[in-house]
Motif scaffolding. Structure first.
Motif, PDB file in Angstrom:
ATOM      1  N   TYR A  37      11.932 -54.594   3.533  1.00 52.84           N
ATOM      2  CA  TYR A  37      10.577 -54.097   3.771  1.00 52.84           C
ATOM      3  C   TYR A  37       9.829 -54.911   4.831  1.00 52.84           C
ATOM      4  O   TYR A  37       8.605 -54.876   4.897  1.00 52.84           O
ATOM      5  CB  TYR A  37       9.810 -54.053   2.445  1.00 52.84           C
ATOM      6  N   TYR A  40       6.381 -53.952   6.705  1.00 58.72           N
ATOM      7  CA  TYR A  40       5.476 -53.138   5.882  1.00 58.72           C
ATOM      8  C   TYR A  40       4.301 -53.975   5.418  1.00 58.72           C
ATOM      9  O   TYR A  40       4.479 -54.982   4.731  1.00 58.72           O
ATOM     10  CB  TYR A  40       6.224 -52.570   4.678  1.00 58.72           C
ATOM     11  N   PHE A  53       4.665 -48.292   6.463  1.00 60.25           N
ATOM     12  CA  PHE A  53       5.914 -48.132   5.710  1.00 60.25           C
ATOM     13  C   PHE A  53       6.985 -47.468   6.570  1.00 60.25           C
ATOM     14  O   PHE A  53       8.158 -47.839   6.534  1.00 60.25           O
ATOM     15  CB  PHE A  53       5.666 -47.319   4.441  1.00 60.25           C
ATOM     16  N   ASP A  58      13.730 -50.901   6.512  1.00 64.02           N
ATOM     17  CA  ASP A  58      14.466 -49.940   5.703  1.00 64.02           C
ATOM     18  C   ASP A  58      14.199 -48.508   6.160  1.00 64.02           C
ATOM     19  O   ASP A  58      15.130 -47.694   6.261  1.00 64.02           O
ATOM     20  CB  ASP A  58      14.085 -50.104   4.227  1.00 64.02           C
ATOM     21  N   SER A  59      12.954 -48.189   6.457  1.00 58.45           N
ATOM     22  CA  SER A  59      12.599 -46.843   6.891  1.00 58.45           C
ATOM     23  C   SER A  59      13.217 -46.520   8.245  1.00 58.45           C
ATOM     24  O   SER A  59      13.698 -45.403   8.474  1.00 58.45           O
ATOM     25  CB  SER A  59      11.080 -46.685   6.963  1.00 58.45           C
ATOM     26  N   TYR A  62      16.870 -45.775   7.813  1.00 56.85           N
ATOM     27  CA  TYR A  62      17.053 -44.453   7.208  1.00 56.85           C
ATOM     28  C   TYR A  62      16.795 -43.343   8.217  1.00 56.85           C
ATOM     29  O   TYR A  62      17.548 -42.356   8.278  1.00 56.85           O
ATOM     30  CB  TYR A  62      16.127 -44.303   6.001  1.00 56.85           C
ATOM     31  N   VAL A 183       6.073 -48.700  -3.818  1.00 55.75           N
ATOM     32  CA  VAL A 183       6.600 -49.974  -3.313  1.00 55.75           C
ATOM     33  C   VAL A 183       5.522 -51.050  -3.331  1.00 55.75           C
ATOM     34  O   VAL A 183       5.761 -52.178  -3.777  1.00 55.75           O
ATOM     35  CB  VAL A 183       7.173 -49.814  -1.891  1.00 55.75           C
ATOM     36  N   TRP A 206      21.824 -45.734   1.797  1.00 52.65           N
ATOM     37  CA  TRP A 206      20.971 -44.959   2.688  1.00 52.65           C
ATOM     38  C   TRP A 206      21.242 -43.461   2.578  1.00 52.65           C
ATOM     39  O   TRP A 206      20.466 -42.659   3.080  1.00 52.65           O
ATOM     40  CB  TRP A 206      21.110 -45.441   4.125  1.00 52.65           C
ATOM     41  N   HIS A 210      15.785 -41.479   0.740  1.00 56.05           N
ATOM     42  CA  HIS A 210      14.466 -40.960   0.367  1.00 56.05           C
ATOM     43  C   HIS A 210      13.986 -41.587  -0.940  1.00 56.05           C
ATOM     44  O   HIS A 210      12.802 -41.498  -1.269  1.00 56.05           O
ATOM     45  CB  HIS A 210      14.512 -39.441   0.217  1.00 56.05           C
ATOM     46  N   PRO A 212      13.296 -45.037  -2.414  1.00 47.74           N
ATOM     47  CA  PRO A 212      13.199 -46.422  -1.949  1.00 47.74           C
ATOM     48  C   PRO A 212      13.924 -47.395  -2.870  1.00 47.74           C
ATOM     49  O   PRO A 212      14.036 -47.182  -4.076  1.00 47.74           O
ATOM     50  CB  PRO A 212      11.690 -46.684  -1.938  1.00 47.74           C
ATOM     51  N   SER A 213      14.429 -48.456  -2.276  1.00 52.63           N
ATOM     52  CA  SER A 213      15.111 -49.496  -3.052  1.00 52.63           C
ATOM     53  C   SER A 213      14.078 -50.333  -3.795  1.00 52.63           C
ATOM     54  O   SER A 213      13.032 -50.673  -3.247  1.00 52.63           O
ATOM     55  CB  SER A 213      15.919 -50.399  -2.115  1.00 52.63           C
TER      56      SER A 213
END
Length: 327
Positions: A37, A40, A53, A58-59, A62, A183, A206, A210, A212-213
Protein backbone atom coordinates in the motif's frame (compact mmCIF):
# COMPACT_ATOMS: atom_id res chain seq x y z
CA UNK A 1 15.23 -25.06 -30.05
CA UNK A 2 13.96 -21.49 -30.59
CA UNK A 3 13.39 -20.63 -34.22
CA UNK A 4 14.24 -17.22 -35.68
CA UNK A 5 10.59 -16.02 -35.71
CA UNK A 6 10.28 -16.99 -32.04
CA UNK A 7 13.35 -14.93 -31.14
CA UNK A 8 11.52 -11.86 -32.35
CA UNK A 9 8.82 -12.45 -29.76
CA UNK A 10 11.25 -12.01 -26.87
CA UNK A 11 13.22 -9.17 -28.41
CA UNK A 12 13.38 -6.38 -25.86
CA UNK A 13 12.69 -8.70 -22.92
CA UNK A 14 15.27 -7.09 -20.65
CA UNK A 15 13.85 -3.63 -21.31
CA UNK A 16 10.33 -4.92 -20.63
CA UNK A 17 11.42 -6.36 -17.29
CA UNK A 18 12.69 -2.90 -16.32
CA UNK A 19 9.42 -1.15 -17.14
CA UNK A 20 6.80 -3.33 -15.42
CA UNK A 21 5.40 -1.71 -12.22
CA UNK A 22 6.55 -4.56 -9.98
CA UNK A 23 9.96 -5.81 -8.91
CA UNK A 24 10.58 -8.84 -11.08
CA UNK A 25 13.46 -10.02 -8.91
CA UNK A 26 12.05 -10.08 -5.37
CA UNK A 27 15.49 -10.46 -3.73
CA UNK A 28 14.13 -13.20 -1.47
CA UNK A 29 11.62 -11.01 0.33
CA UNK A 30 7.91 -11.38 0.88
CA UNK A 31 5.64 -8.36 0.74
CA UNK A 32 4.09 -6.59 3.71
CA UNK A 33 1.30 -4.03 4.04
CA UNK A 34 3.71 -1.11 3.93
CA UNK A 35 5.04 -2.19 0.55
CA UNK A 36 1.74 -3.22 -1.02
CA UNK A 37 0.00 0.00 0.00
CA UNK A 38 2.96 2.30 -0.55
CA UNK A 39 1.65 5.58 -1.92
CA UNK A 40 -1.76 5.31 -0.31
CA UNK A 41 -2.58 8.24 1.95
CA UNK A 42 -6.07 7.78 3.46
CA UNK A 43 -8.22 10.90 3.30
CA UNK A 44 -11.61 11.92 4.65
CA UNK A 45 -12.21 13.40 1.19
CA UNK A 46 -13.64 10.42 -0.70
CA UNK A 47 -12.40 11.57 -4.10
CA UNK A 48 -8.85 12.13 -2.83
CA UNK A 49 -8.94 8.81 -1.00
CA UNK A 50 -9.94 6.91 -4.15
CA UNK A 51 -7.30 8.69 -6.21
CA UNK A 52 -4.60 7.92 -3.66
CA UNK A 53 -5.60 4.27 -3.39
CA UNK A 54 -5.61 3.91 -7.17
CA UNK A 55 -2.02 5.17 -7.22
CA UNK A 56 -0.60 2.84 -4.57
CA UNK A 57 1.74 0.01 -5.54
CA UNK A 58 -0.81 -2.79 -5.26
CA UNK A 59 -3.41 -0.95 -7.34
CA UNK A 60 -0.92 -0.05 -10.06
CA UNK A 61 0.24 -3.67 -10.37
CA UNK A 62 -3.37 -4.85 -10.57
CA UNK A 63 -4.19 -2.27 -13.25
CA UNK A 64 -1.16 -3.41 -15.24
CA UNK A 65 -2.18 -7.05 -14.75
CA UNK A 66 -5.66 -6.41 -16.13
CA UNK A 67 -4.37 -4.30 -19.02
CA UNK A 68 -1.93 -7.02 -20.06
CA UNK A 69 -4.58 -9.70 -19.61
CA UNK A 70 -5.23 -12.27 -16.90
CA UNK A 71 -3.50 -14.64 -19.28
CA UNK A 72 -0.72 -12.41 -20.56
CA UNK A 73 -1.08 -11.42 -24.20
CA UNK A 74 2.65 -10.79 -24.54
CA UNK A 75 5.36 -13.37 -23.99
CA UNK A 76 7.54 -10.76 -22.27
CA UNK A 77 4.85 -10.09 -19.67
CA UNK A 78 4.38 -13.82 -19.16
CA UNK A 79 8.10 -14.21 -18.49
CA UNK A 80 8.07 -11.25 -16.09
CA UNK A 81 5.24 -12.72 -14.03
CA UNK A 82 6.89 -16.13 -13.93
CA UNK A 83 10.17 -14.70 -12.67
CA UNK A 84 8.32 -12.64 -10.07
CA UNK A 85 6.38 -15.65 -8.79
CA UNK A 86 9.59 -17.69 -8.64
CA UNK A 87 11.04 -14.98 -6.41
CA UNK A 88 7.99 -15.14 -4.15
CA UNK A 89 8.32 -18.92 -3.98
CA UNK A 90 11.99 -18.60 -3.02
CA UNK A 91 11.15 -16.03 -0.33
CA UNK A 92 8.40 -18.29 1.00
CA UNK A 93 10.83 -21.19 1.28
CA UNK A 94 13.11 -18.96 3.35
CA UNK A 95 10.19 -17.99 5.59
CA UNK A 96 9.24 -21.63 6.15
CA UNK A 97 12.85 -22.46 6.99
CA UNK A 98 12.51 -20.07 9.94
CA UNK A 99 8.93 -21.02 10.90
CA UNK A 100 8.10 -24.69 11.41
CA UNK A 101 5.34 -25.67 8.92
CA UNK A 102 4.05 -28.18 11.49
CA UNK A 103 2.91 -25.17 13.53
CA UNK A 104 1.20 -23.60 10.52
CA UNK A 105 -2.61 -23.55 10.66
CA UNK A 106 -4.75 -22.58 7.68
CA UNK A 107 -8.17 -20.99 7.88
CA UNK A 108 -10.38 -21.11 4.79
CA UNK A 109 -13.69 -19.35 4.31
CA UNK A 110 -15.73 -16.85 2.38
CA UNK A 111 -14.25 -13.59 1.13
CA UNK A 112 -17.69 -11.96 1.41
CA UNK A 113 -17.97 -12.49 5.19
CA UNK A 114 -18.94 -9.14 6.67
CA UNK A 115 -17.12 -7.61 9.61
CA UNK A 116 -20.48 -7.42 11.40
CA UNK A 117 -21.14 -11.15 11.04
CA UNK A 118 -20.76 -13.16 14.29
CA UNK A 119 -18.55 -15.60 12.37
CA UNK A 120 -16.05 -12.79 11.72
CA UNK A 121 -15.66 -12.34 15.46
CA UNK A 122 -15.47 -16.10 16.02
CA UNK A 123 -12.69 -16.54 13.47
CA UNK A 124 -10.80 -13.54 14.86
CA UNK A 125 -10.86 -14.84 18.42
CA UNK A 126 -10.01 -18.41 17.39
CA UNK A 127 -7.02 -17.18 15.38
CA UNK A 128 -5.92 -14.98 18.27
CA UNK A 129 -5.97 -17.87 20.72
CA UNK A 130 -4.21 -20.26 18.33
CA UNK A 131 -1.48 -17.69 17.76
CA UNK A 132 -1.07 -17.30 21.51
CA UNK A 133 -0.71 -21.12 21.73
CA UNK A 134 2.36 -20.94 19.51
CA UNK A 135 0.81 -21.58 16.11
CA UNK A 136 1.04 -19.22 13.17
CA UNK A 137 -1.82 -18.64 10.78
CA UNK A 138 -2.04 -18.76 6.99
CA UNK A 139 -4.93 -17.79 4.71
CA UNK A 140 -5.58 -16.57 1.21
CA UNK A 141 -4.73 -13.11 2.49
CA UNK A 142 -7.88 -11.33 1.32
CA UNK A 143 -11.07 -10.03 2.97
CA UNK A 144 -13.81 -11.81 4.94
CA UNK A 145 -12.72 -14.88 6.90
CA UNK A 146 -9.18 -14.29 5.64
CA UNK A 147 -9.03 -10.82 7.17
CA UNK A 148 -10.45 -12.15 10.44
CA UNK A 149 -7.68 -14.77 10.50
CA UNK A 150 -4.92 -12.17 10.34
CA UNK A 151 -6.69 -9.68 12.57
CA UNK A 152 -6.75 -12.36 15.27
CA UNK A 153 -3.06 -13.09 14.82
CA UNK A 154 -2.28 -9.35 14.91
CA UNK A 155 -4.19 -8.92 18.18
CA UNK A 156 -2.52 -11.90 19.88
CA UNK A 157 -1.05 -11.03 23.24
CA UNK A 158 -3.68 -8.38 23.91
CA UNK A 159 -6.89 -8.79 25.87
CA UNK A 160 -10.00 -10.25 24.27
CA UNK A 161 -11.71 -6.92 24.98
CA UNK A 162 -9.10 -5.10 22.88
CA UNK A 163 -9.64 -7.59 20.05
CA UNK A 164 -13.39 -6.99 20.18
CA UNK A 165 -12.79 -3.23 20.17
CA UNK A 166 -10.68 -3.65 17.03
CA UNK A 167 -13.56 -5.50 15.37
CA UNK A 168 -15.94 -2.70 16.32
CA UNK A 169 -13.63 -0.07 14.82
CA UNK A 170 -13.42 -2.02 11.57
CA UNK A 171 -17.16 -2.71 11.36
CA UNK A 172 -18.08 0.92 12.07
CA UNK A 173 -15.87 2.13 9.23
CA UNK A 174 -16.61 -0.49 6.56
CA UNK A 175 -18.56 -3.73 6.79
CA UNK A 176 -17.42 -5.13 3.42
CA UNK A 177 -14.22 -5.02 1.37
CA UNK A 178 -16.29 -3.20 -1.25
CA UNK A 179 -16.68 -0.23 1.11
CA UNK A 180 -14.44 2.80 0.77
CA UNK A 181 -12.68 2.61 4.14
CA UNK A 182 -11.96 -1.11 4.26
CA UNK A 183 -8.19 -0.74 3.93
CA UNK A 184 -7.83 2.58 5.76
CA UNK A 185 -9.73 1.28 8.81
CA UNK A 186 -7.41 -1.75 8.96
CA UNK A 187 -4.39 0.54 8.85
CA UNK A 188 -5.97 2.60 11.64
CA UNK A 189 -6.35 -0.48 13.85
CA UNK A 190 -2.73 -1.43 13.17
CA UNK A 191 -1.60 2.03 14.27
CA UNK A 192 -3.74 1.90 17.39
CA UNK A 193 -2.57 -1.61 18.31
CA UNK A 194 1.00 -1.96 17.00
CA UNK A 195 2.82 -5.26 17.38
CA UNK A 196 6.02 -6.93 16.20
CA UNK A 197 5.92 -10.18 18.18
CA UNK A 198 3.58 -12.41 16.16
CA UNK A 199 3.65 -13.37 12.50
CA UNK A 200 1.00 -14.55 10.08
CA UNK A 201 1.21 -15.41 6.42
CA UNK A 202 -1.21 -14.21 3.75
CA UNK A 203 -1.08 -15.67 0.25
CA UNK A 204 -3.25 -13.54 -2.07
CA UNK A 205 -3.21 -13.20 -5.85
CA UNK A 206 -3.58 -10.45 -8.41
CA UNK A 207 -6.05 -12.69 -10.25
CA UNK A 208 -8.49 -11.61 -7.54
CA UNK A 209 -6.97 -8.16 -7.27
CA UNK A 210 -10.40 -6.57 -6.92
CA UNK A 211 -10.32 -8.08 -3.42
CA UNK A 212 -7.72 -6.06 -1.51
CA UNK A 213 -5.08 -7.89 0.48
CA UNK A 214 -5.49 -7.66 4.23
CA UNK A 215 -2.85 -5.41 5.81
CA UNK A 216 -2.97 -7.49 9.01
CA UNK A 217 -0.83 -10.28 7.53
CA UNK A 218 2.75 -9.55 8.57
CA UNK A 219 4.15 -11.55 5.64
CA UNK A 220 2.43 -11.54 2.25
CA UNK A 221 3.30 -13.93 -0.58
CA UNK A 222 1.34 -12.34 -3.42
CA UNK A 223 1.38 -14.28 -6.67
CA UNK A 224 0.18 -13.67 -10.18
CA UNK A 225 -0.58 -17.38 -10.71
CA UNK A 226 -3.61 -18.33 -8.63
CA UNK A 227 -3.11 -22.08 -9.14
CA UNK A 228 0.28 -21.91 -7.40
CA UNK A 229 -1.17 -19.76 -4.66
CA UNK A 230 -4.06 -22.13 -3.85
CA UNK A 231 -1.92 -25.26 -3.83
CA UNK A 232 0.69 -23.54 -1.65
CA UNK A 233 -1.81 -22.62 1.08
CA UNK A 234 -3.01 -26.21 1.38
CA UNK A 235 0.48 -27.64 1.16
CA UNK A 236 2.21 -25.62 3.88
CA UNK A 237 -0.55 -25.84 6.53
CA UNK A 238 0.93 -29.00 8.03
CA UNK A 239 -0.65 -28.27 11.40
CA UNK A 240 -4.20 -28.51 10.05
CA UNK A 241 -6.83 -26.53 8.19
CA UNK A 242 -10.01 -25.02 9.59
CA UNK A 243 -12.92 -24.62 7.19
CA UNK A 244 -15.35 -21.84 7.99
CA UNK A 245 -18.51 -21.23 5.92
CA UNK A 246 -17.68 -20.38 2.33
CA UNK A 247 -18.80 -20.97 -1.23
CA UNK A 248 -17.22 -22.47 -4.34
CA UNK A 249 -13.61 -21.59 -3.55
CA UNK A 250 -13.79 -23.08 -0.07
CA UNK A 251 -15.41 -26.25 -1.39
CA UNK A 252 -12.65 -26.64 -3.95
CA UNK A 253 -10.06 -26.32 -1.20
CA UNK A 254 -11.77 -29.00 0.90
CA UNK A 255 -11.56 -31.63 -1.82
CA UNK A 256 -8.06 -30.57 -2.88
CA UNK A 257 -6.91 -30.93 0.73
CA UNK A 258 -8.63 -34.32 1.02
CA UNK A 259 -6.62 -35.63 -1.94
CA UNK A 260 -3.34 -34.64 -0.27
CA UNK A 261 -4.35 -36.33 2.97
CA UNK A 262 -5.73 -39.43 1.24
CA UNK A 263 -2.42 -40.07 -0.52
CA UNK A 264 -0.29 -38.87 2.42
CA UNK A 265 1.42 -36.64 -0.11
CA UNK A 266 3.68 -35.08 2.53
CA UNK A 267 4.13 -38.11 4.76
CA UNK A 268 1.13 -37.64 7.02
CA UNK A 269 -2.46 -36.36 7.05
CA UNK A 270 -3.36 -33.15 8.89
CA UNK A 271 -6.62 -32.34 10.67
CA UNK A 272 -9.53 -31.08 8.59
CA UNK A 273 -11.68 -29.09 11.01
CA UNK A 274 -15.13 -27.93 9.93
CA UNK A 275 -16.26 -24.94 11.97
CA UNK A 276 -20.06 -24.64 11.90
CA UNK A 277 -22.12 -27.77 12.50
CA UNK A 278 -25.32 -26.63 10.80
CA UNK A 279 -23.56 -25.13 7.82
CA UNK A 280 -21.36 -28.13 7.02
CA UNK A 281 -23.93 -30.81 7.86
CA UNK A 282 -27.15 -29.23 6.52
CA UNK A 283 -26.68 -26.06 4.47
CA UNK A 284 -23.68 -27.42 2.57
CA UNK A 285 -23.55 -31.08 3.66
CA UNK A 286 -19.92 -31.75 2.86
CA UNK A 287 -19.13 -33.28 6.24
CA UNK A 288 -21.56 -36.22 5.94
CA UNK A 289 -20.18 -36.82 2.46
CA UNK A 290 -16.63 -36.92 3.81
CA UNK A 291 -17.70 -39.36 6.51
CA UNK A 292 -19.41 -41.57 3.94
CA UNK A 293 -16.36 -41.51 1.70
CA UNK A 294 -14.23 -42.59 4.64
CA UNK A 295 -16.64 -45.36 5.69
CA UNK A 296 -16.73 -46.79 2.16
CA UNK A 297 -12.96 -46.59 1.69
CA UNK A 298 -13.06 -44.06 -1.12
CA UNK A 299 -11.10 -41.69 1.10
CA UNK A 300 -8.51 -42.82 3.61
CA UNK A 301 -6.48 -41.07 6.32
CA UNK A 302 -8.78 -38.06 6.74
CA UNK A 303 -8.74 -36.59 10.26
CA UNK A 304 -12.20 -35.03 10.43
CA UNK A 305 -13.75 -32.81 13.10
CA UNK A 306 -17.09 -30.99 13.02
CA UNK A 307 -17.72 -28.50 15.80
CA UNK A 308 -19.02 -25.10 16.89
CA UNK A 309 -16.70 -25.01 19.89
CA UNK A 310 -13.48 -22.99 19.45
CA UNK A 311 -11.94 -24.72 22.47
CA UNK A 312 -12.45 -28.10 20.83
CA UNK A 313 -10.69 -26.84 17.71
CA UNK A 314 -7.70 -25.67 19.74
CA UNK A 315 -7.58 -29.01 21.59
CA UNK A 316 -7.74 -31.02 18.33
CA UNK A 317 -4.87 -29.06 16.82
CA UNK A 318 -2.77 -29.23 19.98
CA UNK A 319 -3.34 -32.99 20.29
CA UNK A 320 -2.21 -33.42 16.68
CA UNK A 321 1.05 -31.66 17.52
CA UNK A 322 1.75 -34.34 20.10
CA UNK A 323 1.27 -37.00 17.41
CA UNK A 324 3.65 -35.53 14.85
CA UNK A 325 6.25 -34.50 17.43
CA UNK A 326 6.73 -38.19 18.24
CA UNK A 327 7.38 -39.15 14.61
Amino acid sequence: MISNPDIGKVDGLVEWLKTVPYDVLRHGQLYNAEELYKGYEPSTDEEKDRASFANCFDSRVYQHFMTQGQIAKDMKESVARTIHDHGIHTALKAFLAEHDPRRCIGIMGGHALLRTDPMFSSVTMLSKHLTEEGFYMVSGGGPGAMEATHLGAWMAGRTDEEAQEAIRILAAAATSFKDQKWVSSALEVMRRYPQTRYVSLGIPTWLYGHEPSTPFATHIAKYFANCIREDTILTIAYGGIIYTPGSAGTLQEIFQNAVQDHYLSFGFASPMVFMGKKYWSEDVPVYPLMQYMMETGRYKNLLLTLTDDPKEIVDVLKDFQKTISNE
